[in-house]
Design an enzyme around this catalytic site. Structure first.
Site, mmCIF file in Angstrom:
data_model
loop_
_atom_site.group_PDB
_atom_site.id
_atom_site.type_symbol
_atom_site.label_atom_id
_atom_site.label_comp_id
_atom_site.label_asym_id
_atom_site.label_seq_id
_atom_site.Cartn_x
_atom_site.Cartn_y
_atom_site.Cartn_z
ATOM 1 C CG ASP A 252 -12.524 -65.221 15.322
ATOM 2 O OD1 ASP A 252 -12.283 -66.424 15.533
ATOM 3 O OD2 ASP A 252 -11.742 -64.458 14.726
ATOM 4 C CB SER B 1 -10.287 -66.355 12.507
ATOM 5 O OG SER B 1 -10.119 -64.955 12.493
#
Length: 739
Positions: free
Chosen positions: A211, A65
């Protein structure tokens, strides 16, 4: 003092560790793992700054991320100071926005996008919901700008970057964790930051990547293939309840909870874990980048003694891979993929990257930006297919929007009460950019429209509209400041317009309109209403020239707007109706710093000829607070206003929702100018309004409250000059058409 203490600890470690430990000069390969955390991950920048300053340079980096973004840009050769500058100066609101940036839209496109509060796409009348509520196209453009040349020069191999790198993401198709080692670095980062339900997945090689925090919040394990001697992990996770209310806050906190079990395993693989204090922040606090960087610096400096003790007698390796410039490839062809409606011939003129020229990444990125700014595509990207002798095929990957659309609006004010709006249409007909739509507005007025409209024709900056409409509006008739009767106007007709864009902020249009207005007058109406004809016909040419460079039409923002409207009704159909109506409006706002704004403006309107009642100028509670609804109805008007506004606070802690407190004063007249000159006391023809304004923007649209005092300084000779106080309140965007 801290650095001196660190040095003493290192010397002590060397002295104590000589008999059984490694030799004094033994090199140590340090690996660095960076966690997710959305905005909290900006603290990684501060940690990197301190580690590099202390000579603790990682030989490999892994990230998830925001850790993937910070780590990836560092791995590509940017220094921590450069990354900090990018993060602090970035316009995160624009990067994470769902539409085309302000300066990229033509004025009519911008106005249409601002009309309704909610817009959804549809395919064959069935709603088409995006994979994420916020696209990441603007983020990907930034990454292309930063990384494209390095990707190319390193052969799209993450091991050949200045610092070898790994990013983690999760494939929604298989549910498996993907550790990305090759390909375009910008796409790997884009995939790793795609928070499910907030950002759209990255489509890559038949995978839908989101993610990596869904399974691995802190990616220490991917570092093991580099066989580092010492692993530093940086964990940016809150230990207090999430105070933020945005989708990013909620979704990020959910992933924190889901990944607890794997997090313990990843922590155990690290030799030391640095945890910046991010509890005072929310996952959406991108605007506090500088503070988050400082939090990372503080945590890293606090961890230095522990790192020094663990590295006693060992010397961190400080090398980075050299990157040689690769010769430019010759473009063999440029292909467009993903088109089902839009014509390739329409898009070709927008591309400067062409067969026979060299591949220049800056030029290719500009091509993709132009394609995205047409508003026709959800996502634009590219891939390269290499051929013999350093030649390359450039494939532009396009994901078309659902060109059908639903636009929904709701607005309340204490003059017209609640209004609802629905617009349904289909855009990009035949790949031309044209659209057809039907609009229904319920409230005051209640109106139905159907027509053809658009702001581009085969990518040319032409605007056009052909509308048929029917509507009814309720009005109030005033005499000397008091309501005498309610009446209605029923209107039906059509309008055809064509126009041309003059730069990004100006537009002119001309056309024809014809409509009949019928007057619904109650029994025992005042003589002035009784004198109205049953109906009037307005028919003839019209013209409008408009300039507007304000970011927001409803909040104070530095800029100017000017509008010139003209209408000529010919009277060729045997009825009373030959007239010319002209209106000019202008205003400017000047920002004195970030919090104080001064505004001024004026309006002038006049009618020559028969002065059809349907085209009279109307003013009242909204633009002259303190007066009644539609209190002034006249073929003439002149108005001057000034105000100042102070930005008091940002609601919800979000920069996009500022609250302004202001004061205003307005003076207006609605009589013929020659009459004004002849009167013995011209002040009796002036009407004054002044007061306070409170306004802001919210997720449901702008909110405006104006407390106004009317005619507070009238001469005593004016019989109805008693000062009046009233409050005007409106919530929501005004989606009503004026013509």
């Amino acid at each position: 003092m801290l650095r001196v203490g660190t040095a003493l600890l290192l010397l002590a470690g060397l002295a104590l560790g000589q008999p059984a430990g490694p030799s004094r000069a033994e090199p140590t390969r340090v690996g660095l793992a960076l966690s997710g955390g959305a905005a909290l991950g900006l603290a990684h920048i501060g940690v990197l700054k301190v580690l590099v300053e202390e000579g603790i340079v990682p030989v490999a980096v892994s990230g998830n991320s925001m850790g993937a973004m910070v780590g990836g840009v560092y791995a590509a050769g940017y220094s921590p100071a450069e990354i900090e500058s990018i993060a602090v100066n970035a316009d995160w609101g624009t990067l994470f926005s769902s539409g085309v940036p302000f300066g990229a839209r033509y004025l009519p496109e911008r106005q249409q996008a601002q009309r309704y509060i909610l817009q959804l796409g549809h395919r064959n009348l069935f709603p088409s919901l995006p994979g994420g509520l916020v696209p990441l196209q603007n983020v990907e453009f930034l990454l292309m700008d930063l990384l494209s040349e390095t990707e190319y020069n390193t052969g799209f191999d993450f091991d050949r970057l200045p610092t070898p790198y790994r990013a983690v993401a999760v494939d929604l198709v298989t549910g498996r964790l993907q550790v990305m080692r090759r390909g375009r670095l910008s796409q790997a980062i884009r995939a790793s930051i795609a928070i499910p339900g907030v950002f759209a997945p990255e489509l890559l090689d038949s995978m839908e990547l989101v993610d990596g925090g869904v399974q691995q919040y802190l990616p220490v394990e991917p570092l093991l293939e580099f066989e580092p001697d010492f692993i530093i992990a940086v964990l940016t996770m809150k230990h207090t309840p999430e105070a933020g209310i945005s989708l990013i806050d909620v979704a990020s906190r959910s992933m924190d909870i889901v990944g607890v079990e794997d997090l313990a395993r990843q922590r155990a693989l690290a030799d030391i874990v640095i945890e910046p204090d991010v509890d005072p922040f929310s996952h959406s606090d991108f605007a506090r980048a500088a503070e988050l960087v400082r939090a990372g610096e503080e945590a890293a400096r606090a961890a230095l003694p522990g790192i020094a003790a663990r590295l006693a007698g060992q010397r961190p390796v400080r090398e980075r891979n050299p990157v040689e410039t690769r010769p430019l490839a010759m473009v063999r062809s440029v292909r467009l993929e993903g088109l089902s409606v839009t014509r390739k011939s329409t898009l070709r003129p927008l591309l400067q990257t062409r067969a026979g020229g060299y591949l220049v990444f800056r030029r290719l990125r500009e091509d993709l930006v132009r394609l995205f700014h047409t508003g026709l595509f959800e996502d634009v990207n590219y891939r390269l297919e290499f051929g013999p002798a350093e030649s390359v095929d450039v494939v532009v990957e396009l994901q078309e929007r659902a060109y059908g659309f639903y636009s929904l609006g709701i607005r309340y004010d204490n003059v017209d009460n609640v209004g609802l709006g629905l617009e349904v249409g289909q855009g990009n007909l035949g790949g031309s950019g044209a659209g057809i739509r039907a609009a229904l507005h319920v409230g005051d007025p209640t109106e139905f429209r159907f027509g053809l409209t658009g702001t581009r024709l085969f990518m040319l900056p032409f605007g056009y509209r052909v509308d048929g409409f029917w509507g009814k509006v309720d009005r109030q008739y005033y005499e000397r400041g008091r309501v005498q009767a309610d009446y209605g106007i029923d209107y039906r007709g059509g309008i055809a317009e064509a126009g041309y864009v003059l730069g990004r902020n100006a537009f002119f249009k001309f056309g024809l309109t014809a409509y009949r207005a019928g007057y619904l007058v109650p029994d025992r109406a005042p003589p002035a209403l009784e004198a109205l004809p049953g109906s009037e016909l307005v028919a003839g040419p019209l013209f409008q020239l408009e300039y507007d460079n304000r970011v927001s039409p409803w909040l104070p923002s530095a800029g100017s707007h000017v509008v010139l409207d003209a209408l000529y009704s010919t009277g060729l159909f045997g009825e009373r109706g030959e007239m010319a109506r002209v209106e000019l409006r202008s205003g400017r706002t000047v920002g004195l710093g970030r919090r104080l704004f001064l505004s001024g403006g004026w309006e002038l309107g006049f009618t020559l000829g028969d002065s059809l009642f349907a085209e009279y100028f109307r003013a009242g509670a909204e633009d002259l607070p303190g007066f009644g609804r539609d209190e002034f109805v006249s073929p003439y008007k002149a108005l001057v206003q000034g105000s100042f506004d102070v930005r008091v606070v940002d609601l919800f802690g979000q920069d996009e929702y500022p609250l302004f407190l202001g004061a205003f004063a307005t003076v207006a007249t609605f009589v013929r100018p020659d009459v004004l000159v002849q009167r013995a006391d011209p002040l009796t023809d002036l009407n004054w309004s002044a007061g306070l304004t409170l306004r802001t923007d919210t997720p449901v649209g702008p909110v405006v409250c104006r407390l106004g005092v009317a005619d507070f300084a009238k001469p005593e000779s004016f019989s109805y000059a008693a000062p009046r106080l009233s409050l005007f309140i409106s919530v929501g965007r005004d989606f009503r058409y004026t013509r």
